[in-house]
Design an enzyme around this catalytic site. Structure first.
Site, mmCIF file in Angstrom:
data_model
loop_
_atom_site.group_PDB
_atom_site.id
_atom_site.type_symbol
_atom_site.label_atom_id
_atom_site.label_comp_id
_atom_site.label_asym_id
_atom_site.label_seq_id
_atom_site.Cartn_x
_atom_site.Cartn_y
_atom_site.Cartn_z
ATOM 1 N N GLU A 1 0.834 -1.203 0.000
ATOM 2 C CA GLU A 1 0.000 0.000 0.000
ATOM 3 C C GLU A 1 0.868 1.253 0.000
ATOM 4 O OE1 GLU A 1 -2.649 0.052 3.326
ATOM 5 O OE2 GLU A 1 -4.164 -1.204 2.357
ATOM 6 N N GLU B 1 -6.425 -7.404 -0.291
ATOM 7 C CA GLU B 1 -6.767 -7.068 1.093
ATOM 8 C C GLU B 1 -8.097 -6.332 1.112
ATOM 9 O OE1 GLU B 1 -3.642 -5.322 3.470
ATOM 10 O OE2 GLU B 1 -5.069 -3.983 4.466
#
Length: 898
Positions: free
Chosen positions: A171, A260
């Site tokens: 991320e 995710e």
């Protein structure tokens, strides 16, 4: 394993061997045993991830929590968890989230974090799952060289496995630039991977926590195949606007994978948003997008799938899962097409016949989703079969103990997978059990030990392990090696111990043991042991008690169990633990003793010993003590028990007045005070139970002075709230200790129909005391008073019942207890009214409250006695002599009574 791209030329056997050795040497030690993943090698075609047949595919599974040392999630990085996710959650993909630059991560502890990741990867490969190796960082561009080194190692180890997917940037933050930061980093890492592994799927993150996939789609990575982009969402925070960005990315031709996602808000907290989660699942299904739920962990936050403390090896039931975990599990189980492919039929089935038994064994099936096996038996080849096992067998062997010798049995085995698909039958085998005579004796017993006692020897040995063991024989001799005599006669011993009670003290005895099976085969002798019994002293007496009387103490104790007990000795001291003197001249033949002529008010300490016929004396018993006292005066009930708010005063001495109130109220209730003829009474005890309705009982007392000063015979109770139901009980007593009228108190209450009977704690009493108990129940009912208490009064109110009872105490402990015929909420109190001490009349030596001929006879025994201890109570002038001085007082009291 995926070696399609390797072409080995025909270079001869030796060159092949050399190549194989080189391949073995360069593969790291954590390379896994492989099971093919469900859809084979994955690749990217347009905006879809496709399988080995170029069909779009979508997988569902779990993302583990950060691997960082000390963060708590690392305990779930093990093969048992991976296998449970596959078998129970039906996961087809799992993500190993290796923390990088945060505390405890790969940068600080590379070996431990890498080991955790490779453990999960190896387990996933062995189980036939896809597995994502995730470089879990928000600043990956700052650690590009470390990422390259790590993924080169992973590609070398796992590049040949179709199961493995590389996620090179988890991320990027919202401050990162796609073109300036993330894309250049990704291209460098991809180049390093592709130099080793040309075709396994690589997943790339995008800025704003992998949400800017639309930005990445406008300037995608080119020059490499099989590149997809990750999309992360949390259902309570991210809604349609993020799905619009994903749609733009798909329309621009890039493939997506959600590595995710969470059911809650982006912080990992808040509440589960099931509606938004289901909208996201519809979107992922419609667009063939795989996904991994965050996070397989027991951290105390909404996003965790497990409750704190859940098992670290799987095996979870619903109560082990959070609300988020339950929702995610249901989604994962229901994802993708149903498994309709049965396992292969088991091979290698073999049957071995025994005596009333057939043992079966077969080869393990290799399917990753195998759940177990079934065994079928018939009496004819190819005939009607009966399944022998209830639950599925988890191992590839079975023992059939339900067969009859001489009958031929036919067997097949099937395999069953986790979707309940059952294979075809294995090849059939047969076996015929036969009656085989048992000529093999048991092993000789081991661990034989002998412990000498008094005219006895105790033997003990290890249990034999044979399944057909029938028992043991014990042999004894007077010389080592024999000749021996069997002690147990014709009956085998069932247990591995024996006590020889026929041994004589002072003689050495030698013992061996043998084991005998159900076919009467007897083992070799055990090792020989020996022991010599000795005449040991008896055990110290137990159960010694002491009861004080007037100038006396009565002792009692348990009889000793030895057969050669000759009697007992009693020792006394006025100091605890020392200074004992023997009281008895000859041995006592019974286990009791009365110690007379003691001083009232002095505490005496006693121990007892036992003596056997050989004059061996035991250790002393436990010490007891007692303090003789003048006899008390029994509390008496004068007049009668009565009800209502008046009670005419009764004549008596050392009087006390008891008042008991029972009540029930829709709310809180208490009796704050009571007066009798204006004189305040003293509360003894009260108790209450219940919430919306409360049951209550209270007891008050007034002493002699208050009774005398009372202006009338009327009670005036003051309630906190006038109760809905109430009743009153009172009674006059005499011979009450005015200085300390009330002794022990106790109460109990129950808001339900149990227990019944209801019982208070134990109350301690002295001889002559009076024990009173009172109970209130929230139903009209009848009370039964337990433990020999007498019911004094029982009063039904509109919707409840009150009752009072009593018992004259003998000095023993008393326990108030009552049973109710229609029990509801109820309360019970108990208290002791203490008796006044009596005055002793000088010369009353038999304590019948008068001086007469019986006392004169005893007095003359003391005449001119100069033993200070024996005459202490009668010696009025302290000259250690009973003479005319004392006789003059005796004469003054002649024929007086008290």
């Amino acid at each position: 394993m995926k070696f399609d791209h390797l072409k080995i030329p025909q270079i001869g056997f030796i060159k092949v061997v050399i190549v194989c050795l080189l391949v073995y040497l360069i593969i790291p030690p954590y390379a896994a045993q492989a099971a093919p993943p469900p859809e084979g090698a994955l690749s990217v075609s347009g905006n879809r991830i496709v399988n080995q047949n170029s069909d779009p595919v979508s997988f569902a599974g779990n993302s583990l929590f950060w691997s960082n040392d000390g963060w708590g999630g690392e305990k779930y990085y093990n093969a048992s968890v991976v296998n449970w996710l596959k078998s129970d959650w039906k996961a087809t993909i799992v993500r190993a989230s290796m923390g990088v630059d945060e505390s405890g991560g790969y940068i600080d502890y590379p070996a431990s974090n890498k080991d955790k990741v490779t453990t999960v990867v190896d387990a996933a490969i062995a189980a036939g799952l896809y597995v994502i190796i995730d470089w879990h960082s928000h600043h990956a561009e700052d650690y590009q060289s470390e990422a390259i080194s790590f993924f080169q190692e992973m590609a070398t180890a796992y590049g040949s496995y179709d199961n493995v997917i590389y996620e090179i940037y988890n991320e990027p933050l919202n401050t990162a630039s796609w073109s300036g930061d993330v894309k250049p980093y990704a291209e460098a890492v991809i180049s390093a991977i592709r130099a080793i592994d040309p075709d396994n799927l690589i997943i790339v993150g995008s800025p704003t926590w992998s949400q800017d996939v639309d930005v990445a789609s406008l300037n995608p990575i080119t020059g490499y195949s099989n590149i997809a982009y990750t999309l992360h969402f949390y259902a309570a925070t991210h809604k349609q606007s993020l799905r619009d960005k994903a749609t733009t990315a798909l329309n621009n031709g890039i493939a997506l994978m959600v590595t995710e996602w969470g059911t809650c808000d982006a912080s990992g907290g808040g509440s589960v948003d099931e509606t938004s989660t289901n909208q996201w699942m519809d979107f992922l299904s419609d667009n063939d997008i795989s996904h991994c739920n965050w996070a397989l962990n027991d951290k105390d936050e909404t996003a965790s799938a497990l409750v704190p403390g859940a098992s670290t090896t799987g095996g979870w039931i619903d109560s082990d899962l959070t609300q988020s975990g339950l929702l995610a599990r249901n989604i994962i189980i229901g994802w993708g097409p149903a498994d309709i492919n049965a396992p292969a039929a088991p091979t290698g089935l073999a049957a071995t016949a025994g005596d009333a038994v057939v043992s079966l064994n077969w080869n393990d099936n290799g399917e990753g989703d195998l759940n177990g096996y079934n065994i079928y038996r018939s009496l004819t080849s190819g005939g009607s079969q009966t399944k022998l096992n209830g639950a599925l067998l988890t191992s590839s062997d079975y023992i059939d103990n339900t067969v009859t010798n001489g009958t031929t049995y036919y067997y097949v085995v099937t395999a069953v997978d986790t979707s309940s698909n059952e294979s075809d039958d294995s090849g059939e085998v047969s076996a015929t059990p036969e009656d085989i005579p048992d000529t093999t004796p048991p092993d000789a017993p081991t661990g034989l030990a002998a412990t000498a006692g008094d005219a006895s020897i105790s033997l003990n040995w290890n249990d034999n392990g044979e399944g057909d063991l029938d028992g043991y024989n014990i042999y004894r001799s007077l010389t080592s090696g024999g000749p021996r005599t069997k002690l147990n006669g014709s009956t085998l011993l069932e247990n591995s111990d024996y006590t020889d009670n026929t041994a004589a003290n002072g003689t050495i005895y030698y013992y061996i043991v043998t084991a005998v099976d159900t076919s009467e085969n007897e083992s070799e002798d055990s090792s020989e042991v020996y022991a010599t019994p000795v005449d040991a002293p008896p055990a110290a007496p137990t159960g010694l008690t002491a009861a004080a009387g007037n100038r006396t103490v009565s002792l009692d104790w348990d009889d000793n169990g030895e057969g050669d007990i000759d009697g007992y000795n009693v020792y006394r001291s006025t100091t605890s633990g020392s200074g004992y003197s023997l009281l008895n001249v000859s041995l006592l033949s019974s286990s009791d003793y009365i110690d007379n002529s003691l001083n009232n008010g002095t505490t005496y300490y006693y121990v007892v010993t036992a003596v056997d016929l050989a004059a061996n004396e035991s250790a002393v018993s436990g010490e007891v003590s007692a303090t003789p006292q003048l006899p008390g005066t029994d509390v008496e009930i004068i007049g009668s028990w009565t009800t209502g708010l008046s009670h005419t005063r009764e004549n008596g001495t050392s009087r006390a007045l008891i008042f008991i109130a029972h009540a029930e109220e829709a709310g809180a209730i208490s009796l704050d005070s009571v007066t009798y003829g204006g004189q305040p009474m003293t509360k003894i005890i009260d108790t209450v139970v219940g919430t919306s309705y409360q049951a209550y009982v209270a007891a008050y007392i007034l002493d002699e002075a208050g009774i005398t000063a009372a202006a009338s015979n009327t009670f005036a109770p003051a309630w906190s709230t006038t109760p809905d139901d109430y009743s009153y009980t009172s009674v006059f007593l005499q011979n009450v200790d005015q200085a300390d009228s009330v002794g022990a108190t106790a109460e109990n209450s129950s808001a339900t129909s149990t227990p019944n009977p209801i019982t208070t704690a134990v109350l301690s009493t002295d001889d002559g005391d009076l024990v009173i108990d009172a109970a209130t129940c929230g139903n009209p009912s009848n009370y039964t008073f337990e433990n020999d208490f007498t019911k004094a009064l029982e009063q039904d109110m509109a919707s409840s019942t009150g009752a009072a009872g009593y018992k004259f105490a003998t000095g023993a402990d008393e326990t108030p207890s009552v049973s109710n015929s229609s029990v509801n909420r109820q309360v019970l109190i108990g208290f002791v009214v203490q008796a006044a001490d009596a005055e002793w009349l000088y010369g009353d030596l038999n304590y019948d409250n008068k001086v007469d001929m019986y006392d004169l006879d005893d007095f003359l025994w003391f005449w001119l006695n100069d033993n200070c201890e024996e005459t202490a109570e009668l010696d009025l002038n302290d000259d250690c002599l009973i003479d005319f001085y004392e006789f003059s007082f005796f004469a003054q009291n002649w024929l007086l009574e008290i």
